[in-house]
Design an enzyme around this catalytic site. Structure first.
Site, PDB file in Angstrom:
ATOM      1  N   ASP A 111       0.824  -1.204   0.000  1.00 50.06           N
ATOM      2  CA  ASP A 111       0.000   0.000   0.000  1.00 50.06           C
ATOM      3  C   ASP A 111       0.858   1.254   0.000  1.00 50.06           C
ATOM      4  OD1 ASP A 111      -2.240   1.660   0.187  1.00 50.06           O
ATOM      5  OD2 ASP A 111      -2.202   1.635   2.371  1.00 50.06           O
ATOM      6  N   ASP A 289      -1.331   7.674  -6.533  1.00 49.37           N
ATOM      7  CA  ASP A 289      -1.640   6.554  -5.647  1.00 49.37           C
ATOM      8  C   ASP A 289      -1.953   5.284  -6.422  1.00 49.37           C
ATOM      9  OD1 ASP A 289      -2.404   5.115  -3.290  1.00 49.37           O
ATOM     10  OD2 ASP A 289      -4.500   5.589  -3.725  1.00 49.37           O
TER      11      ASP A 289
END
Length: 420
Positions: A111, A289
């Site tokens: 992540d 992201d």
């Protein structure tokens, strides 16, 4: 069943439902001090039917982190948890990682929007000869999921000679809201995000990237990511220690990380966007992201894009939809970052038409990867350049110099999403 043979050095993974898999392999970049992970590859298709809700939920927690810091500043500035969503994205990433001596292998979700490393969701963390309890507790909230558990230092083996002899991690005593087959999370976000996650302390925890560099396993605190468009038979990769020069064309162009809250707490940058010749987003801050599937824009910019393209918002998919015969009218979408234009051609603005069924759509339309960041926009976070952007441009997270690098690839101008 939809199936595509994708081989990624960083796994594209879903959380249940239909997926494809390929065998892992290790790779070493020819550049000195740059190493890549050995991983599995999966892509979930059933999760795509909720892709908009998943991305907006993740964005909401990015925004709430900044709002939470403002509230906490009135209470000695200490954060007890970090509110970010890592568990509900339609496209996310996993790797097999070994902990301890003798080692136990776990599957971790990678992540870029968080920085703690923990294990024990599905497979319980097993303390070994190299495990040492610190006596402290780690607690982190990931939007729809949260965990708490004891902190340890332990040996971590990412594969392909990426070994950390002493890494602070957490086991899991209590957890909720995690939906997936992974055992924990490997955080590759900025170190600042770890602040306040350990009981009785406001200190930061050195991340995986920090320790790989400190122990001289890699030559720089840099992560490079190559994510070819879906579907593709060509490998993608994640490298630690620098950029993989074989994965991009020309030169990398770097821009400074933004200094604006809350985007500055993540891999945030400043950019403007034009559709054709019209500016739809003035220079502002947001996030690059890999854990978000789509390209999300603040409401004003999203509505400007919607009007300019002539697309309509589809009630079933919550995506922007165009009849296939309107494809030829789509104009380039230009992102200006650090004075350099990064252009998504018409094809790059589309979900592959082969995914229409998985999206819950119809075969006679095309669906766009640009969507609304959310009606409750927050100053300082006006866009998220997600996977749909990164699959067209090689991306470098440079923690050492507080920069992000971008470069074109062989996929930047490719056209294969739809035969409109």
């Amino acid at each position: 069943m939809l199936a595509y043979p994708i081989l990624l050095l960083l796994a594209v993974v879903g959380t249940g439902g239909t997926s494809t898999k390929s065998s892992p392999h290790a790779s070493r970049n020819a550049d000195s001090g740059v190493l890549g992970l050995s991983i599995d590859a999966e892509i979930n298709l059933s999760r795509l039917s909720n892709v908009v809700a998943a991305d907006i939920a993740r964005a909401a927690h990015f925004k709430s982190h900044g709002q939470g810091k403002k509230r906490e500043s009135r209470h000695r500035g200490k954060r007890q948890s970090v509110a970010i969503s890592a568990t509900n994205s339609a496209v996310s990433f996993t790797s097999r990682v070994k902990f301890g001596d003798p080692a136990t292998e776990y599957t971790l979700l990678i992540d870029s929007g968080s920085s703690n490393t923990f294990v024990g969701l599905k497979k319980e963390y097993s303390a070994t000869n190299s495990s040492h309890a610190t006596g402290k507790t780690v607690s982190v909230t990931y939007g729809s999921g949260k965990f708490s558990g004891p902190e340890y230092t332990d040996r971590v083996d990412l594969g392909n000679n990426l070994v950390i002899t002493t890494q602070r991690i957490a086991g899991v005593n209590h957890s909720s809201g995690f939906d997936g087959s992974f055992d924990g999370i490997l955080g590759i976000g900025p170190t600042d995000l770890t602040q306040g996650t350990v009981s009785g302390s406001s200190e930061e925890i050195p991340t995986i990237l920090d320790n790989l560099f400190a122990q001289k396993t890699i030559g720089a605190k840099v992560i490079g990511m190559s994510l070819p468009p879906f579907p593709s038979n060509t490998p993608g990769s994640i490298t630690f220690g620098g950029a993989d020069s074989s994965k991009y064309k020309g030169e990398l162009a770097y821009t400074n990380l933004t200094k604006t809250d809350p985007a500055k707490d993540y891999w945030g940058i400043d950019q403007s966007i034009r559709y054709g010749d019209s500016t739809i987003l003035k220079l502002t801050s947001g996030i690059v992201d890999s854990g978000s599937t789509m390209i999300l824009l603040a409401p004003d910019a999203f509505n400007a894009y919607k009007q300019a393209t002539g697309a309509t918002l589809d009630d079933k998919t919550k995506l922007l939809k165009l009849p296939k015969d309107q494809y030829s009218k789509l104009q380039p979408l230009k992102f200006t970052i650090g004075g350099v234009d990064y252009t998504l051609n018409a094809d790059a603005q589309l979900f592959p038409c082969s995914l229409n069924k998985a999206l819950g759509g119809d075969n006679d339309s095309i669906y766009l990867v640009v969507n609304n960041l959310g009606e409750n926009s927050v100053d300082g976070l006006s866009f998220i350049n997600g996977y749909s952007f990164m699959e067209r441009f090689y991306t470098v997270y440079d923690a050492a110099n507080s920069k992000i690098g971008l470069a074109t690839t062989e996929y930047t101008d490719s056209e294969g999403n739809c035969k409109a």
